[in-house]
Design a protein around this motif. Structure first.
Motif, mmCIF file in Angstrom:
data_model
loop_
_atom_site.group_PDB
_atom_site.id
_atom_site.type_symbol
_atom_site.label_atom_id
_atom_site.label_comp_id
_atom_site.label_asym_id
_atom_site.label_seq_id
_atom_site.Cartn_x
_atom_site.Cartn_y
_atom_site.Cartn_z
ATOM 1 N N ILE A 18 -2.283 3.085 5.502
ATOM 2 C CA ILE A 18 -1.762 1.803 5.791
ATOM 3 C C ILE A 18 -0.765 1.393 5.931
ATOM 4 O O ILE A 18 0.552 1.782 5.784
ATOM 5 N N GLY A 20 2.453 -0.796 6.360
ATOM 6 C CA GLY A 20 3.109 -1.659 5.766
ATOM 7 C C GLY A 20 3.777 -2.736 6.651
ATOM 8 O O GLY A 20 3.798 -3.976 6.401
ATOM 9 N N CYS A 21 4.560 -2.237 7.669
ATOM 10 C CA CYS A 21 5.385 -2.889 8.840
ATOM 11 C C CYS A 21 5.318 -2.106 9.890
ATOM 12 O O CYS A 21 5.330 -0.720 9.865
ATOM 13 N N GLU A 39 1.363 -14.334 5.688
ATOM 14 C CA GLU A 39 0.055 -14.057 5.092
ATOM 15 C C GLU A 39 0.501 -13.068 4.004
ATOM 16 O O GLU A 39 1.234 -12.106 4.232
ATOM 17 N N SER A 40 -0.478 -13.116 3.057
ATOM 18 C CA SER A 40 -0.474 -11.770 1.870
ATOM 19 C C SER A 40 -0.828 -10.752 2.649
ATOM 20 O O SER A 40 -1.774 -10.636 3.461
ATOM 21 N N GLY A 41 0.290 -9.628 2.258
ATOM 22 C CA GLY A 41 -0.375 -8.389 2.794
ATOM 23 C C GLY A 41 0.242 -7.999 4.323
ATOM 24 O O GLY A 41 -0.071 -7.123 4.859
ATOM 25 N N SER A 42 1.028 -8.903 4.752
ATOM 26 C CA SER A 42 1.733 -8.786 6.196
ATOM 27 C C SER A 42 2.818 -7.928 6.317
ATOM 28 O O SER A 42 3.267 -7.809 7.498
ATOM 29 N N GLY A 43 3.561 -7.523 5.027
ATOM 30 C CA GLY A 43 4.523 -6.619 5.286
ATOM 31 C C GLY A 43 5.854 -7.183 4.717
ATOM 32 O O GLY A 43 7.091 -6.464 5.057
ATOM 33 N N THR A 46 7.573 -5.208 2.094
ATOM 34 C CA THR A 46 7.615 -3.687 2.575
ATOM 35 C C THR A 46 9.077 -3.739 3.437
ATOM 36 O O THR A 46 9.844 -2.932 3.439
#
Length: 92
Positions: A18, A20-21, A39-43, A46
């Motif tokens: 996965i 993270g960035c 957005e949520s989960g965009s890094g 991280t």
């Protein structure tokens, strides 16, 4: 020539498969304010954790200019310069 306070070059961090960035590059100069949005989960988290030294990136460089001295994060120089994140009195 104005020297950036913070320079990030090709920063990437993954958690197993996965991302993270990926390939984040930026410079922050004296007097600038930088917002990190997405957005949520965009890094975002991280990235902040890598910038603060809470996570070590898989690749890339994070350089802070402190007292006109470049300080590469994840070295003893970073700790000596007091680099890190202040959660602003957050109570847990």
């Amino acid at each position: 020539m104005i020297i950036p306070l913070l320079k990030v070059t090709n920063l990437s961090k993954s958690y197993d498969n996965i991302v993270g960035c990926k390939n984040i590059s930026m410079s922050l100069y004296p007097g600038e304010v930088l917002g990190i949005v997405g957005e949520s989960g965009s890094g975002k988290t991280t990235l902040i954790n890598c910038l603060s030294g809470n996570l070590e990136p898989d690749r890339g460089k994070i350089i802070f200019n402190t007292n006109n001295k470049d300080c590469l994060l994840y070295t003893s120089d970073a700790a000596d310069e007091g680099l890190g994140v202040d959660l602003g009195g957050r109570r847990i």
